[in-house]
Enzyme design. Structure first.
Site, mmCIF file in Angstrom:
data_model
loop_
_atom_site.group_PDB
_atom_site.id
_atom_site.type_symbol
_atom_site.label_atom_id
_atom_site.label_comp_id
_atom_site.label_asym_id
_atom_site.label_seq_id
_atom_site.Cartn_x
_atom_site.Cartn_y
_atom_site.Cartn_z
ATOM 1 N N SER A 140 40.536 39.821 -30.390
ATOM 2 C CA SER A 140 39.360 40.625 -30.083
ATOM 3 C C SER A 140 39.108 41.581 -31.240
ATOM 4 C CB SER A 140 39.585 41.433 -28.794
ATOM 5 O OG SER A 140 38.555 42.388 -28.605
ATOM 6 N N TYR A 153 44.661 47.005 -24.005
ATOM 7 C CA TYR A 153 43.963 45.810 -24.467
ATOM 8 C C TYR A 153 44.046 45.719 -25.992
ATOM 9 C CZ TYR A 153 40.227 42.323 -24.835
ATOM 10 O OH TYR A 153 39.490 41.195 -25.102
#
Length: 253
Positions: A140, A153
């Site tokens: 990501s 995350y």
């Protein structure tokens, strides 16, 4: 037909980026294992692929269950004796901020990082049995720069980038390439979870965030799938150990 006669496995393959990747791989000739915790949805995707003339199998697997992942790997070997493409796509936003429980932390780590590491290990022999296999991870942009939504995350997705580099070096002697895709915002069913707000506030936050993207919009799942196809195929035969941002220019600033 860039993946003709190849065997591919896609985790979180029943929706969003995973579904688009699975469908595109099948369109290009691969037999695709559609793996998802939602077995009914995985079966629907595999059925849709078959209806269009493709080849697919569905597997309902909770990636936190390492025994289930090992059984999945064994099934791939029993069915085909090899795996050409492993697309480790699974991931969740996880709990927000620094105030989270140990259980929330562990869940994020198990799904976003541990599962893909062990599944790759379980399938290493099958990847070696293929001709120039490719392993793809979904990282990501939050692994490249800090996330204002979830430090956990960012931690897991940044770890994926380091893992890709290490695995690329370890598996290069076997002709196996290992790379990652770092999507920015993608219009998937899971996107609202990143904004952690009411539906009305989510739309406001999305608009503000998209305004920061040089191309001025979120990606569509199909646009991520096209990059996955590039990494899965011989078009990227000399590409390994890299992370490709697919973010509309967000990390170019």
């Amino acid at each position: 037909m860039l993946l003709k006669d190849k065997v591919a496995l896609v985790t979180a393959g029943a929706s969003g980026m995973g579904r688009s990747g699975a469908e595109l791989f099948a369109e290009h000739g691969a037999h695709v294992y559609v793996v998802d915790v939602n077995e009914a949805a995985a079966t629907e995707v595999a059925g849709g692929i078959a209806e269009k003339g493709g080849s697919a199998s569905a597997a309902g697997v909770d990636v936190r269950d390492l025994d289930a992942l090992k059984r999945l790997a064994d099934q791939v070997v029993a069915d085909h004796g090899k795996l050409d493409v492993l697309y480790n796509n699974v991931g969740i936003p996880g709990a927000a901020g620094l105030d989270m429980t140990v259980e929330e932390w562990d869940t994020g780590l198990e799904i976003n990082a541990r599962s893909s590491f062990f599944l790759s290990g379980y399938l290493t022999d099958a990847l070696k049995a293929a001709d120039r296999a490719s392993v793809i991870f979904t990282s990501s942009t939050s692994g490249l720069v800090g996330s204002p939504f979830s430090p956990m995350y960012s931690f897991t997705k940044g770890g994926i980038i380091a893992l890709v580099r290490s695995m690329a070096l370890a598996l290069a002697p076997d002709g196996i390439r290992v790379n990652a895709i770092a999507p920015g915002s993608v219009e998937t069913p899971g996107l609202p979870a990143f904004f952690r707000a009411s539906p009305e506030e989510t739309e406001k936050r999305k608009a503000a965030f998209f305004a920061q993207i040089p191309l001025g919009r979120a990606a569509q799942p199909e646009e991520i799938a096209q990059v996955a196809l590039f990494l899965a195929s011989d078009m990227s035969s000399f590409v390994t150990g890299v992370t490709i941002p697919v973010d509309g220019g967000l990390t170019a600033k």
